[in-house]
Design a protein around this motif. Structure first.
Motif, PDB file in Angstrom:
ATOM      1  N   THR A  83       0.665  -0.903  -0.020  1.00 18.79           N
ATOM      2  CA  THR A  83       0.096   0.403   0.154  1.00 18.79           C
ATOM      3  C   THR A  83       1.112   1.354  -0.148  1.00 18.79           C
ATOM      4  N   VAL A  84       0.430   1.753  -0.055  1.00 12.92           N
ATOM      5  CA  VAL A  84       1.142   3.715  -0.245  1.00 12.92           C
ATOM      6  C   VAL A  84       0.475   4.513   1.093  1.00 12.92           C
ATOM      7  N   ARG A  85       1.329   4.951   2.126  1.00  9.62           N
ATOM      8  CA  ARG A  85       0.934   5.892   2.385  1.00  9.62           C
ATOM      9  C   ARG A  85       0.716   7.140   2.510  1.00  9.62           C
ATOM     10  N   ALA A  86       0.102   8.317   2.666  1.00 12.27           N
ATOM     11  CA  ALA A  86       0.088   9.057   2.730  1.00 12.27           C
ATOM     12  C   ALA A  86       0.323  10.150   2.862  1.00 12.27           C
ATOM     13  N   ASP A  87       2.009  10.208   2.585  1.00  9.74           N
ATOM     14  CA  ASP A  87       2.952  11.339   2.234  1.00  9.74           C
ATOM     15  C   ASP A  87       4.084  10.029   1.059  1.00  9.74           C
ATOM     16  N   GLY A  88       3.007   9.296   0.069  1.00  7.53           N
ATOM     17  CA  GLY A  88       3.870   8.736  -0.443  1.00  7.53           C
ATOM     18  C   GLY A  88       5.054   7.577  -0.654  1.00  7.53           C
ATOM     19  N   ARG A  89       5.206   7.216   0.110  1.00 15.73           N
ATOM     20  CA  ARG A  89       6.219   6.309   1.241  1.00 15.73           C
ATOM     21  C   ARG A  89       5.147   5.364   0.512  1.00 15.73           C
TER      22      ARG A  89
ATOM     23  N   GLN B 207      -1.136   0.263  10.143  1.00 17.07           N
ATOM     24  CA  GLN B 207      -0.983   1.226   9.149  1.00 17.07           C
ATOM     25  C   GLN B 207      -1.347   0.764   7.992  1.00 17.07           C
ATOM     26  N   LYS B 208      -1.110  -0.234   7.117  1.00 19.12           N
ATOM     27  CA  LYS B 208      -2.361  -0.931   5.653  1.00 19.12           C
ATOM     28  C   LYS B 208      -4.092  -0.349   5.611  1.00 19.12           C
ATOM     29  N   ALA B 209      -4.206  -0.056   7.209  1.00 18.74           N
ATOM     30  CA  ALA B 209      -5.231   0.384   6.930  1.00 18.74           C
ATOM     31  C   ALA B 209      -5.937   1.877   7.025  1.00 18.74           C
ATOM     32  N   ARG B 210      -4.275   2.587   8.117  1.00 23.51           N
ATOM     33  CA  ARG B 210      -4.612   4.230   7.506  1.00 23.51           C
ATOM     34  C   ARG B 210      -4.325   4.614   6.125  1.00 23.51           C
ATOM     35  N   ASN B 211      -3.349   3.248   5.789  1.00 22.68           N
ATOM     36  CA  ASN B 211      -2.900   3.930   4.105  1.00 22.68           C
ATOM     37  C   ASN B 211      -4.577   3.834   3.187  1.00 22.68           C
ATOM     38  N   LEU B 212      -5.303   2.248   3.605  1.00 21.05           N
ATOM     39  CA  LEU B 212      -6.237   2.327   2.641  1.00 21.05           C
ATOM     40  C   LEU B 212      -7.018   3.768   2.781  1.00 21.05           C
TER      41      LEU B 212
END
Length: 166
Positions: free
Chosen positions: A38-44, A68-73
């Motif tokens: 997945t992709v984090r909010a900051d693009g990482r 983290q994966k839920a927050r990314n999604l």
């Protein structure tokens, strides 16, 4: 659902043939572990291993709401799930690309809970809560499905790359 199948000759041995979708789908059903990207909010990027179930032409997985994966999604539902073998001499690696959608329908969640337990055993027993899985030892889990938009298959040994488009 039958996808369009293409062999990419650039990454395949001279006499390679495309891998049949039925073989790839069977491996997606039988695999025990997968990697979710997945992709984090900051693009990482963020990559984690998990278990999943293939049902209704989609790979389904769970996550805690605070993971983290839920927050990314929440900010970017595009993702990839991969599975395969770590050997160069044989096996088929698969990459499923698509959009993760929450599963909240109680009937579908019940069927998925049954599938999880059938595949992974009683330690993966889930009850169905209000739009979530509930495991009394571990709490609630969100359930996502990824219906593939594209799947890539990398056969090793007799090298070939097959692309399935949906």
């Amino acid at each position: 659902m039958e996808p369009t199948t293409e062999l990419d000759a650039r990454f395949s041995a001279e006499n390679a043939t495309p891998t049949p979708w039925a073989e790839a789908r069977d491996q997606l059903e039988r695999a025990e572990t997968y990697w979710l990207s997945t992709v984090r909010a900051d693009g990482r990027p963020h990559v984690t291993t998990l278990i999943a179930v293939w049902q209704d032409d989609a790979l389904c997985f769970t996550t805690g709401a605070e993971e983290q994966k839920a927050r990314n999604l929440e900010s970017n539902r595009n993702c990839a799930l991969t599975t395969g073998a770590s050997s160069m001499s044989g096996g088929l690696d698969l990459v499923v690309e698509g959009v993760a959608e929450r599963v909240t329908d109680p009937g579908r969640l019940k069927r998925l809970a049954d599938a999880w337990e059938a595949k992974y055993g009683p330690e993966w027993h889930f009850e169905v809560g209000d739009g979530v899985f509930v495991n009394f030892a571990h709490g609630e889990a969100l359930v996502f499905e990824v219906a593939p938009s594209k799947v890539l298959g990398f056969r090793k040994g007799e090298f070939s790359q097959t692309r399935w488009r949906f």
